[in-house]
Design a protein around this motif. Sequence first.
Motif, PDB file in Angstrom:
ATOM      1  N   LYS A 353       0.827  -1.217   0.000  1.00 23.42           N
ATOM      2  CA  LYS A 353       0.000   0.000   0.000  1.00 23.42           C
ATOM      3  C   LYS A 353       0.855   1.258   0.000  1.00 23.42           C
ATOM      4  CE  LYS A 353      -3.533  -1.817   3.013  1.00 23.42           C
ATOM      5  NZ  LYS A 353      -3.799  -1.657   4.448  1.00 23.42           N
ATOM      6  N   HIS A 354       2.112   1.120   0.401  1.00 24.95           N
ATOM      7  CA  HIS A 354       2.916   2.328   0.572  1.00 24.95           C
ATOM      8  C   HIS A 354       4.036   2.466  -0.458  1.00 24.95           C
ATOM      9  CE1 HIS A 354       0.828   3.098   4.301  1.00 24.95           C
ATOM     10  NE2 HIS A 354       1.012   1.824   4.612  1.00 24.95           N
ATOM     11  N   MET A 355       3.911   1.709  -1.536  1.00 25.66           N
ATOM     12  CA  MET A 355       4.972   1.717  -2.552  1.00 25.66           C
ATOM     13  C   MET A 355       5.240   3.106  -3.124  1.00 25.66           C
ATOM     14  SD  MET A 355       6.319  -1.190  -2.839  1.00 25.66           S
ATOM     15  CE  MET A 355       7.056  -1.215  -4.474  1.00 25.66           C
ATOM     16  N   HIS A 356       4.191   3.907  -3.263  1.00 24.17           N
ATOM     17  CA  HIS A 356       4.369   5.243  -3.855  1.00 24.17           C
ATOM     18  C   HIS A 356       5.219   6.164  -2.977  1.00 24.17           C
ATOM     19  CE1 HIS A 356       0.901   5.291  -1.219  1.00 24.17           C
ATOM     20  NE2 HIS A 356       1.124   6.568  -1.042  1.00 24.17           N
ATOM     21  N   LYS A 357       5.382   5.786  -1.721  1.00 24.09           N
ATOM     22  CA  LYS A 357       6.158   6.661  -0.825  1.00 24.09           C
ATOM     23  C   LYS A 357       7.658   6.341  -0.816  1.00 24.09           C
ATOM     24  CE  LYS A 357       2.673   6.609   2.659  1.00 24.09           C
ATOM     25  NZ  LYS A 357       2.599   6.101   4.021  1.00 24.09           N
ATOM     26  N   LEU A 358       8.041   5.274  -1.489  1.00 26.62           N
ATOM     27  CA  LEU A 358       9.457   4.883  -1.428  1.00 26.62           C
ATOM     28  C   LEU A 358      10.348   5.899  -2.141  1.00 26.62           C
ATOM     29  CD1 LEU A 358       9.208   1.047  -2.127  1.00 26.62           C
ATOM     30  CD2 LEU A 358       9.307   2.221   0.073  1.00 26.62           C
ATOM     31  N   ASN A 359      11.597   5.960  -1.691  1.00 24.60           N
ATOM     32  CA  ASN A 359      12.549   6.895  -2.315  1.00 24.60           C
ATOM     33  C   ASN A 359      13.218   6.263  -3.516  1.00 24.60           C
ATOM     34  OD1 ASN A 359      12.206   8.602  -0.006  1.00 24.60           O
ATOM     35  ND2 ASN A 359      13.610   7.228   1.080  1.00 24.60           N
ATOM     36  N   PHE A 360      12.561   6.329  -4.660  1.00 28.17           N
ATOM     37  CA  PHE A 360      13.213   5.909  -5.892  1.00 28.17           C
ATOM     38  C   PHE A 360      13.941   7.112  -6.462  1.00 28.17           C
ATOM     39  CE2 PHE A 360      10.611   2.155  -5.735  1.00 28.17           C
ATOM     40  CZ  PHE A 360      11.373   1.220  -6.418  1.00 28.17           C
ATOM     41  N   ILE A 361      15.213   6.930  -6.827  1.00 33.25           N
ATOM     42  CA  ILE A 361      15.946   8.055  -7.400  1.00 33.25           C
ATOM     43  C   ILE A 361      15.276   8.431  -8.721  1.00 33.25           C
ATOM     44  CG2 ILE A 361      18.178   8.895  -8.255  1.00 33.25           C
ATOM     45  CD1 ILE A 361      19.589   6.823  -6.651  1.00 33.25           C
TER      46      ILE A 361
END
Length: 364
Positions: A353-361
């Motif tokens: 549910k929280h994938m959109h919050k991850l820090n992808f460069i």
Amino acid sequence: MTTNIIDPWGSELAEDYDKIVKSFGLEVFDSSLFPEPNKIMRRGVVFSGRDLKIIADCIKKKKPYYALTGIMPTGDRIHIGNKMVVENLRYFQEHGAETYILIADLEAAATRGVTLEQARERAMEFHVPAYVALGLDPEKTTFYFQSENKEVMNLAYEFAKKITLSEFQAIYGNADPGRILAAVTQVGDILFPQLKKKMPGIIPVGIDQDPHIRLTRDIAARVKTKYGFIPPSAIYHKFTPSLDGSIKMSKSSPAGNIDLPEEIKEVCQKLKRAKTGGRDTIIEQKKTGGIPEKCMIFEMHKQHLVEDDAELSKIFTDCKNGVLMCSDDKQKACDILTAFMTDFNAKLKEAKKHMHKLNFIKFK
Ligand code: TRP
């Protein structure tokens, strides 16, 4: 099978970890170097590494360093052995490391024939949230896809000029073009954080990845005047053996594997058939005791299931003294794994549910 070569893309490996340490000039892991070592460090499951003292010093003196590892998004599940990479990564994360995880989608394409789209989908649907579910702190982790990281690719192309075909063959025993691409890309991954800041870095991986570490250390030395990279350190854990007693869980013998996730009923059935150090009869076992050193259930306790050292050593002595019978011990493993799997599934669902919050460069 020789011990001159470790094949990072193969599934077999020489059995003898001591021999590997000698053949490749590895450092024997000494857990007293590190503050608050985790359970696999304390128990010799983490058995070797390279340049570990530099990292121990960074931890003790609170100097900057990074920890980096990669996910190969090939299958739609992982197996329980993969948990150890996360355990080590998390240890360094909790001890001051800047933490990076990359998704090796280019490697998956070049060596496993997975398309970049499939690799991305599997990573986002499963592998990345699974790593978070296993205990990584998502807020303190930086992620990227190899295929999006132009700086890594540029490094890879430059590094390709720094190694000859025969050197490559001497390290890997094989030099098919996909592997060459994947290897120089991985060297780029490992050194990438140092483009911004020169600092020591530690790569927690299974011992099968040591060829890439050696290659990286060689190449770092060859581009030293231009970049001044600090050669990466590495920390290696043993494999989780297959429940049938062979050295490594592998897709080709699923009865010996514990997957994440997997139906608990199946898992407990597999545990029942696992190779143990038990005697032929209960009477005999009570009399002479079992052999935990040869028992795959004990190995599961040691590597994965039992956090507390005193509890682990009680299992060991109770088995040796003929107090603990295999069926009870298997039931114990089944109970712990049931709780673990339930917890993992819940955390996986939450992490998704929280994938959109991850820090992808984000790359321009
Ligand atoms: N080769 C690794 C594997 O098979 C994945 C990987 C790619 C990696 N780049 C990396 C691992 C950098 C550690 C560091 O799983």
